[in-house]
Motif scaffolding. Structure first.
Motif, short mmCIF file in Angstrom:
data_model
loop_
_atom_site.label_atom_id
_atom_site.label_comp_id
_atom_site.label_asym_id
_atom_site.label_seq_id
_atom_site.Cartn_x
_atom_site.Cartn_y
_atom_site.Cartn_z
N MET A 1 -22.79 -20.36 -20.17
CA MET A 1 -21.68 -19.90 -20.96
C MET A 1 -21.56 -18.53 -20.60
SD MET A 1 -21.04 -20.82 -25.01
CE MET A 1 -20.92 -22.51 -24.54
N THR A 2 -20.30 -18.26 -20.67
CA THR A 2 -19.79 -16.75 -20.21
C THR A 2 -19.72 -16.01 -21.43
OG1 THR A 2 -17.54 -17.09 -20.13
CG2 THR A 2 -18.67 -17.49 -18.37
N GLN A 3 -19.66 -14.76 -21.38
CA GLN A 3 -19.47 -13.85 -22.42
C GLN A 3 -18.02 -14.07 -23.10
OE1 GLN A 3 -19.22 -9.64 -21.34
NE2 GLN A 3 -19.56 -9.07 -23.35
N SER A 4 -17.20 -14.76 -22.28
CA SER A 4 -16.02 -14.88 -22.78
C SER A 4 -15.76 -15.89 -24.06
CB SER A 4 -14.85 -15.53 -21.74
OG SER A 4 -15.59 -16.76 -21.24
N SER A 5 -16.76 -16.81 -24.30
CA SER A 5 -16.82 -17.60 -25.30
C SER A 5 -17.01 -16.95 -26.42
CB SER A 5 -18.10 -18.54 -25.30
OG SER A 5 -19.30 -18.09 -25.16
N LYS A 6 -17.45 -15.89 -26.69
CA LYS A 6 -17.34 -14.99 -27.92
C LYS A 6 -16.10 -14.02 -27.82
CE LYS A 6 -22.41 -14.45 -27.59
NZ LYS A 6 -23.40 -13.41 -27.70
N GLN A 7 -15.21 -14.11 -26.66
CA GLN A 7 -13.96 -13.42 -26.74
C GLN A 7 -14.12 -12.19 -27.41
OE1 GLN A 7 -11.43 -16.70 -28.28
NE2 GLN A 7 -9.92 -16.12 -26.68
N THR A 8 -15.04 -11.17 -26.89
CA THR A 8 -15.42 -9.77 -27.22
C THR A 8 -13.99 -9.11 -27.21
OG1 THR A 8 -17.63 -10.14 -25.96
CG2 THR A 8 -16.77 -7.70 -26.74
N PRO A 9 -13.72 -8.63 -28.42
CA PRO A 9 -12.48 -7.85 -28.81
C PRO A 9 -12.80 -6.35 -28.31
CG PRO A 9 -13.80 -7.84 -30.79
CD PRO A 9 -14.55 -8.80 -29.85
N LEU A 10 -11.58 -5.79 -27.90
CA LEU A 10 -11.59 -4.45 -27.85
C LEU A 10 -12.08 -3.55 -28.94
CD1 LEU A 10 -8.23 -3.91 -25.70
CD2 LEU A 10 -10.48 -3.90 -24.84
N PRO A 11 -12.89 -2.62 -28.86
CA PRO A 11 -13.39 -1.84 -29.86
C PRO A 11 -12.27 -0.84 -30.67
CG PRO A 11 -14.26 -0.75 -28.09
CD PRO A 11 -13.48 -1.92 -27.58
N ALA A 56 -13.62 -13.29 -18.92
CA ALA A 56 -14.99 -12.60 -19.69
C ALA A 56 -14.52 -11.26 -19.82
CB ALA A 56 -15.96 -12.76 -18.72
N ARG A 57 -15.08 -10.43 -20.82
CA ARG A 57 -14.84 -9.12 -20.83
C ARG A 57 -15.96 -8.11 -20.33
NH1 ARG A 57 -10.54 -6.83 -23.14
NH2 ARG A 57 -10.82 -8.05 -25.15
N HIS A 58 -15.42 -7.52 -19.42
CA HIS A 58 -16.18 -6.46 -18.69
C HIS A 58 -16.55 -5.29 -19.89
CE1 HIS A 58 -17.73 -3.37 -15.84
NE2 HIS A 58 -18.00 -4.28 -14.96
N PRO A 59 -17.77 -4.77 -19.50
CA PRO A 59 -18.11 -3.59 -20.67
C PRO A 59 -17.02 -2.47 -20.71
CG PRO A 59 -20.16 -4.35 -19.26
CD PRO A 59 -18.97 -5.19 -18.95
N ASN A 60 -16.23 -2.49 -19.68
CA ASN A 60 -15.13 -1.05 -19.53
C ASN A 60 -14.33 -1.70 -20.10
OD1 ASN A 60 -14.21 -2.73 -17.53
ND2 ASN A 60 -14.54 -1.49 -15.84
N GLY A 61 -14.13 -2.79 -20.78
CA GLY A 61 -12.73 -3.27 -21.42
C GLY A 61 -11.61 -4.20 -20.37
#
Length: 324
Positions: A1-11, A56-61
Protein backbone atom coordinates in the motif's frame (compact mmCIF):
# COMPACT_ATOMS: atom_id res chain seq x y z
CA UNK A 1 0.00 0.00 0.00
CA UNK A 2 1.44 3.36 -0.98
CA UNK A 3 1.65 6.51 1.08
CA UNK A 4 -1.23 7.84 -1.02
CA UNK A 5 -3.69 5.67 0.89
CA UNK A 6 -3.27 8.21 3.71
CA UNK A 7 -3.44 11.14 1.27
CA UNK A 8 -0.83 13.10 3.16
CA UNK A 9 -1.93 16.76 3.10
CA UNK A 10 0.28 19.74 2.49
CA UNK A 11 1.38 21.15 5.87
CA UNK A 12 0.15 24.45 7.34
CA UNK A 13 2.34 27.30 6.13
CA UNK A 14 3.13 25.64 2.81
CA UNK A 15 3.41 28.18 -0.01
CA UNK A 16 1.44 27.27 -3.10
CA UNK A 17 1.78 29.93 -5.80
CA UNK A 18 0.52 33.13 -4.14
CA UNK A 19 -1.39 31.21 -1.44
CA UNK A 20 -0.44 29.96 2.01
CA UNK A 21 -2.01 26.75 3.31
CA UNK A 22 -3.74 27.25 6.68
CA UNK A 23 -5.23 23.81 7.30
CA UNK A 24 -7.00 20.88 5.70
CA UNK A 25 -10.77 21.28 5.37
CA UNK A 26 -11.75 17.89 3.97
CA UNK A 27 -10.44 14.84 2.18
CA UNK A 28 -12.04 12.37 -0.23
CA UNK A 29 -10.97 9.55 -2.46
CA UNK A 30 -10.18 11.99 -5.21
CA UNK A 31 -8.86 15.19 -3.64
CA UNK A 32 -7.92 17.21 -0.58
CA UNK A 33 -9.46 20.62 0.16
CA UNK A 34 -7.52 23.24 2.12
CA UNK A 35 -8.24 26.58 3.70
CA UNK A 36 -5.70 29.04 2.35
CA UNK A 37 -4.88 32.75 2.45
CA UNK A 38 -3.64 34.83 -0.43
CA UNK A 39 -1.08 37.60 -0.04
CA UNK A 40 -3.87 40.02 0.93
CA UNK A 41 -5.08 37.65 3.69
CA UNK A 42 -8.26 36.76 1.83
CA UNK A 43 -9.64 33.28 2.51
CA UNK A 44 -10.00 30.66 -0.20
CA UNK A 45 -10.72 26.97 -0.41
CA UNK A 46 -8.17 25.16 -2.58
CA UNK A 47 -8.88 21.70 -3.95
CA UNK A 48 -5.90 19.54 -4.84
CA UNK A 49 -6.21 16.67 -7.33
CA UNK A 50 -4.84 13.68 -5.39
CA UNK A 51 -6.59 10.36 -6.16
CA UNK A 52 -5.62 8.10 -3.28
CA UNK A 53 -5.41 4.85 -5.26
CA UNK A 54 -3.16 6.29 -7.95
CA UNK A 55 -0.89 8.93 -6.46
CA UNK A 56 1.54 9.46 -3.60
CA UNK A 57 2.98 12.52 -1.87
CA UNK A 58 6.72 13.04 -2.07
CA UNK A 59 8.29 14.62 1.04
CA UNK A 60 8.94 17.81 -0.94
CA UNK A 61 5.20 18.17 -1.60
CA UNK A 62 5.18 16.90 -5.17
CA UNK A 63 2.61 14.34 -6.30
CA UNK A 64 3.94 11.17 -7.92
CA UNK A 65 2.38 8.13 -9.57
CA UNK A 66 4.26 5.12 -8.14
CA UNK A 67 2.97 2.60 -10.69
CA UNK A 68 3.47 3.42 -14.35
CA UNK A 69 0.38 1.32 -15.13
CA UNK A 70 -1.68 3.95 -13.28
CA UNK A 71 -0.26 6.85 -15.28
CA UNK A 72 -2.99 6.96 -17.94
CA UNK A 73 -5.79 6.87 -15.37
CA UNK A 74 -4.10 9.61 -13.33
CA UNK A 75 -3.68 11.80 -16.41
CA UNK A 76 -7.30 11.25 -17.47
CA UNK A 77 -8.54 12.36 -14.05
CA UNK A 78 -6.15 15.32 -14.16
CA UNK A 79 -7.53 16.39 -17.52
CA UNK A 80 -11.14 16.11 -16.30
CA UNK A 81 -10.33 17.97 -13.08
CA UNK A 82 -8.68 20.78 -15.05
CA UNK A 83 -11.63 20.97 -17.46
CA UNK A 84 -14.06 21.09 -14.55
CA UNK A 85 -12.16 24.05 -13.11
CA UNK A 86 -12.13 25.78 -16.48
CA UNK A 87 -15.90 25.44 -16.88
CA UNK A 88 -16.70 26.49 -13.31
CA UNK A 89 -14.46 29.55 -13.59
CA UNK A 90 -16.73 30.80 -16.37
CA UNK A 91 -19.89 30.46 -14.25
CA UNK A 92 -20.87 33.41 -12.08
CA UNK A 93 -23.96 32.30 -10.18
CA UNK A 94 -24.69 32.86 -6.46
CA UNK A 95 -25.60 29.19 -5.87
CA UNK A 96 -22.60 27.64 -7.67
CA UNK A 97 -19.20 27.64 -5.97
CA UNK A 98 -17.06 30.25 -7.72
CA UNK A 99 -13.70 29.13 -9.06
CA UNK A 100 -11.36 32.11 -9.21
CA UNK A 101 -8.18 30.35 -10.29
CA UNK A 102 -6.82 26.97 -11.30
CA UNK A 103 -3.19 26.13 -11.93
CA UNK A 104 -0.62 23.37 -12.17
CA UNK A 105 1.94 22.80 -9.41
CA UNK A 106 3.58 19.82 -7.71
CA UNK A 107 2.82 17.73 -10.84
CA UNK A 108 -0.91 18.03 -10.18
CA UNK A 109 -3.70 20.61 -10.48
CA UNK A 110 -5.18 23.01 -7.92
CA UNK A 111 -8.60 24.65 -8.05
CA UNK A 112 -9.01 27.89 -6.06
CA UNK A 113 -12.58 28.47 -4.91
CA UNK A 114 -14.48 30.95 -2.80
CA UNK A 115 -14.55 30.21 0.90
CA UNK A 116 -18.08 30.65 2.22
CA UNK A 117 -19.06 31.05 5.87
CA UNK A 118 -21.97 28.86 6.93
CA UNK A 119 -22.76 25.18 7.26
CA UNK A 120 -23.81 22.21 5.17
CA UNK A 121 -27.41 21.20 4.61
CA UNK A 122 -26.55 17.92 6.32
CA UNK A 123 -25.59 19.83 9.47
CA UNK A 124 -28.67 22.05 9.19
CA UNK A 125 -30.87 18.94 9.09
CA UNK A 126 -29.23 17.69 12.28
CA UNK A 127 -29.89 21.00 14.02
CA UNK A 128 -33.59 21.10 13.07
CA UNK A 129 -34.27 17.49 14.01
CA UNK A 130 -34.10 15.93 10.55
CA UNK A 131 -37.14 17.55 8.97
CA UNK A 132 -37.52 20.91 7.23
CA UNK A 133 -40.55 23.08 6.56
CA UNK A 134 -41.93 22.82 3.05
CA UNK A 135 -41.62 26.54 2.42
CA UNK A 136 -37.90 26.41 3.23
CA UNK A 137 -37.32 23.28 1.17
CA UNK A 138 -38.97 24.87 -1.85
CA UNK A 139 -37.05 28.13 -1.45
CA UNK A 140 -33.60 26.59 -1.07
CA UNK A 141 -33.92 23.97 -3.79
CA UNK A 142 -35.52 26.33 -6.31
CA UNK A 143 -32.53 28.65 -5.83
CA UNK A 144 -30.07 25.78 -6.03
CA UNK A 145 -31.61 24.48 -9.24
CA UNK A 146 -31.19 27.88 -10.84
CA UNK A 147 -27.45 27.41 -10.47
CA UNK A 148 -27.58 23.77 -11.57
CA UNK A 149 -29.32 24.86 -14.77
CA UNK A 150 -26.37 27.13 -15.48
CA UNK A 151 -23.98 24.23 -14.87
CA UNK A 152 -25.91 21.96 -17.23
CA UNK A 153 -25.97 24.67 -19.88
CA UNK A 154 -22.16 24.48 -19.86
CA UNK A 155 -22.36 20.72 -20.53
CA UNK A 156 -21.11 19.90 -17.04
CA UNK A 157 -22.85 17.56 -14.60
CA UNK A 158 -22.46 17.59 -10.83
CA UNK A 159 -22.91 13.84 -10.19
CA UNK A 160 -22.53 14.03 -6.41
CA UNK A 161 -25.40 16.16 -5.13
CA UNK A 162 -26.17 15.35 -1.49
CA UNK A 163 -26.83 17.35 1.70
CA UNK A 164 -23.12 17.32 2.57
CA UNK A 165 -22.35 19.05 -0.75
CA UNK A 166 -25.03 21.70 -0.38
CA UNK A 167 -23.75 24.58 1.70
CA UNK A 168 -25.91 27.22 3.35
CA UNK A 169 -24.27 30.61 3.57
CA UNK A 170 -24.93 32.72 6.63
CA UNK A 171 -27.22 34.92 4.54
CA UNK A 172 -29.35 31.85 3.72
CA UNK A 173 -28.29 31.46 0.08
CA UNK A 174 -27.51 27.81 -0.77
CA UNK A 175 -24.29 26.89 -2.53
CA UNK A 176 -23.52 23.82 -4.63
CA UNK A 177 -20.09 22.39 -3.79
CA UNK A 178 -17.74 19.54 -4.68
CA UNK A 179 -18.60 18.53 -8.21
CA UNK A 180 -18.05 14.85 -8.94
CA UNK A 181 -17.94 14.82 -12.75
CA UNK A 182 -14.22 14.07 -12.92
CA UNK A 183 -14.55 11.34 -10.30
CA UNK A 184 -17.34 9.72 -12.27
CA UNK A 185 -15.20 9.78 -15.41
CA UNK A 186 -12.49 7.84 -13.59
CA UNK A 187 -14.95 5.39 -12.06
CA UNK A 188 -16.16 4.47 -15.52
CA UNK A 189 -12.69 3.89 -16.96
CA UNK A 190 -10.55 2.54 -14.12
CA UNK A 191 -11.24 -0.31 -11.71
CA UNK A 192 -9.73 1.62 -8.81
CA UNK A 193 -12.69 3.99 -8.81
CA UNK A 194 -15.64 1.64 -9.23
CA UNK A 195 -17.29 2.92 -6.03
CA UNK A 196 -16.70 6.66 -6.29
CA UNK A 197 -20.30 7.74 -5.82
CA UNK A 198 -22.61 8.19 -2.84
CA UNK A 199 -25.08 5.31 -2.35
CA UNK A 200 -28.65 6.53 -1.95
CA UNK A 201 -28.00 9.69 -3.95
CA UNK A 202 -26.37 8.11 -7.01
CA UNK A 203 -28.75 7.27 -9.86
CA UNK A 204 -28.93 3.73 -11.29
CA UNK A 205 -27.06 4.76 -14.43
CA UNK A 206 -24.03 5.77 -12.35
CA UNK A 207 -23.54 2.08 -11.52
CA UNK A 208 -23.66 1.03 -15.17
CA UNK A 209 -20.99 2.34 -17.53
CA UNK A 210 -23.15 1.37 -20.51
CA UNK A 211 -25.92 3.76 -19.48
CA UNK A 212 -25.65 7.43 -20.47
CA UNK A 213 -25.38 10.13 -17.83
CA UNK A 214 -27.16 13.45 -18.17
CA UNK A 215 -29.21 16.10 -16.34
CA UNK A 216 -31.60 13.29 -15.35
CA UNK A 217 -28.76 11.84 -13.24
CA UNK A 218 -28.49 15.00 -11.11
CA UNK A 219 -32.30 15.13 -10.92
CA UNK A 220 -32.31 11.70 -9.20
CA UNK A 221 -29.94 13.09 -6.55
CA UNK A 222 -32.18 16.12 -6.06
CA UNK A 223 -35.07 13.74 -5.42
CA UNK A 224 -33.02 11.89 -2.79
CA UNK A 225 -32.16 15.21 -1.11
CA UNK A 226 -35.83 16.22 -1.04
CA UNK A 227 -36.71 12.84 0.49
CA UNK A 228 -34.16 13.32 3.27
CA UNK A 229 -35.25 16.93 3.89
CA UNK A 230 -38.83 15.73 4.42
CA UNK A 231 -37.65 13.47 7.21
CA UNK A 232 -36.87 10.25 5.41
CA UNK A 233 -33.81 8.09 5.71
CA UNK A 234 -31.30 8.12 2.86
CA UNK A 235 -32.94 6.01 0.13
CA UNK A 236 -31.53 2.52 -0.46
CA UNK A 237 -28.78 2.37 -3.05
CA UNK A 238 -29.99 2.24 -6.63
CA UNK A 239 -28.62 -1.29 -7.13
CA UNK A 240 -30.63 -2.53 -4.17
CA UNK A 241 -33.73 -0.73 -5.42
CA UNK A 242 -33.38 -2.34 -8.83
CA UNK A 243 -33.15 -5.77 -7.20
CA UNK A 244 -36.19 -5.18 -5.01
CA UNK A 245 -37.44 -1.69 -4.28
CA UNK A 246 -38.27 -1.18 -0.59
CA UNK A 247 -38.36 2.62 -0.70
CA UNK A 248 -41.63 3.93 0.69
CA UNK A 249 -42.82 6.58 -1.82
CA UNK A 250 -42.75 10.13 -0.50
CA UNK A 251 -46.41 10.52 -1.50
CA UNK A 252 -47.21 7.84 1.06
CA UNK A 253 -44.57 8.44 3.72
CA UNK A 254 -45.03 12.21 4.01
CA UNK A 255 -48.59 12.81 2.81
CA UNK A 256 -49.65 14.22 6.20
CA UNK A 257 -46.75 16.69 6.47
CA UNK A 258 -46.11 17.94 2.93
CA UNK A 259 -48.15 18.91 -0.08
CA UNK A 260 -49.17 16.33 -2.66
CA UNK A 261 -47.31 18.34 -5.31
CA UNK A 262 -43.98 18.20 -3.45
CA UNK A 263 -44.16 14.52 -2.52
CA UNK A 264 -45.17 13.49 -6.03
CA UNK A 265 -42.33 15.59 -7.48
CA UNK A 266 -39.89 13.83 -5.16
CA UNK A 267 -41.13 10.42 -6.30
CA UNK A 268 -40.80 11.36 -9.96
CA UNK A 269 -37.22 12.53 -9.42
CA UNK A 270 -36.43 9.22 -7.70
CA UNK A 271 -37.80 7.09 -10.52
CA UNK A 272 -35.45 4.22 -11.32
CA UNK A 273 -35.98 4.66 -15.07
CA UNK A 274 -34.47 7.93 -16.25
CA UNK A 275 -37.32 8.34 -18.75
CA UNK A 276 -39.78 8.50 -15.84
CA UNK A 277 -38.03 11.45 -14.18
CA UNK A 278 -38.63 15.11 -15.00
CA UNK A 279 -37.02 15.95 -18.31
CA UNK A 280 -35.08 19.03 -17.20
CA UNK A 281 -33.94 20.83 -14.08
CA UNK A 282 -36.13 23.75 -15.18
CA UNK A 283 -39.21 21.53 -14.90
CA UNK A 284 -38.28 20.63 -11.32
CA UNK A 285 -37.53 24.24 -10.48
CA UNK A 286 -40.87 25.48 -11.80
CA UNK A 287 -42.69 22.89 -9.72
CA UNK A 288 -40.85 24.04 -6.60
CA UNK A 289 -41.64 27.68 -7.36
CA UNK A 290 -45.41 27.09 -7.33
CA UNK A 291 -46.96 29.58 -4.95
CA UNK A 292 -50.22 27.64 -4.64
CA UNK A 293 -50.16 24.01 -3.61
CA UNK A 294 -52.33 21.65 -1.59
CA UNK A 295 -52.55 21.76 2.19
CA UNK A 296 -51.69 18.32 3.64
CA UNK A 297 -53.59 19.05 6.86
CA UNK A 298 -56.75 19.97 4.95
CA UNK A 299 -56.43 16.86 2.77
CA UNK A 300 -55.94 14.73 5.88
CA UNK A 301 -59.07 16.27 7.39
CA UNK A 302 -60.91 15.44 4.17
CA UNK A 303 -59.84 11.83 4.47
CA UNK A 304 -61.18 11.80 8.02
CA UNK A 305 -64.54 13.20 6.93
CA UNK A 306 -64.84 10.57 4.21
CA UNK A 307 -64.05 7.88 6.77
CA UNK A 308 -66.76 9.16 9.12
CA UNK A 309 -69.25 9.14 6.25
CA UNK A 310 -68.32 5.54 5.38
CA UNK A 311 -68.81 4.43 9.01
CA UNK A 312 -72.18 6.19 9.18
CA UNK A 313 -73.25 4.38 6.07
CA UNK A 314 -72.40 1.01 7.60
CA UNK A 315 -74.32 1.73 10.79
CA UNK A 316 -77.36 3.22 9.10
CA UNK A 317 -76.62 6.63 10.57
CA UNK A 318 -77.09 5.42 14.17
CA UNK A 319 -73.74 6.81 15.26
CA UNK A 320 -72.56 3.49 16.68
CA UNK A 321 -75.65 2.86 18.87
CA UNK A 322 -76.30 -0.52 17.33
CA UNK A 323 -79.56 -1.96 15.95
CA UNK A 324 -82.86 -1.81 17.74
Amino acid sequence: MTQSSKQTPLPPGYRLAEYTIVRQLSVGGFSIVYLALDDDDRKFAIKEYLPRNLAARHPNGEVTVPLELDRDAFNLGLKCFFEEGRVLSAIAHPTVVRVSNFFRANHTVYMVMEYAEGRSLARELELVGGQMQERQVRKWFAALLSGLREVHSQRLLHLDIKPANIYLRRNGVPLLLDFGAARQTLSRTDKHFAAMYTPGFAAPEQYDKDQPLGPWTDIYAIGACLYVCMGGDVPPGAKARLAGDTLVPAAKAFRHQYSRELTELCDRCLALRSDDRPTTVLEVQKSLQQEVYSDPLRETAGEGNRLVGWIKGLTGGRHGKGTE
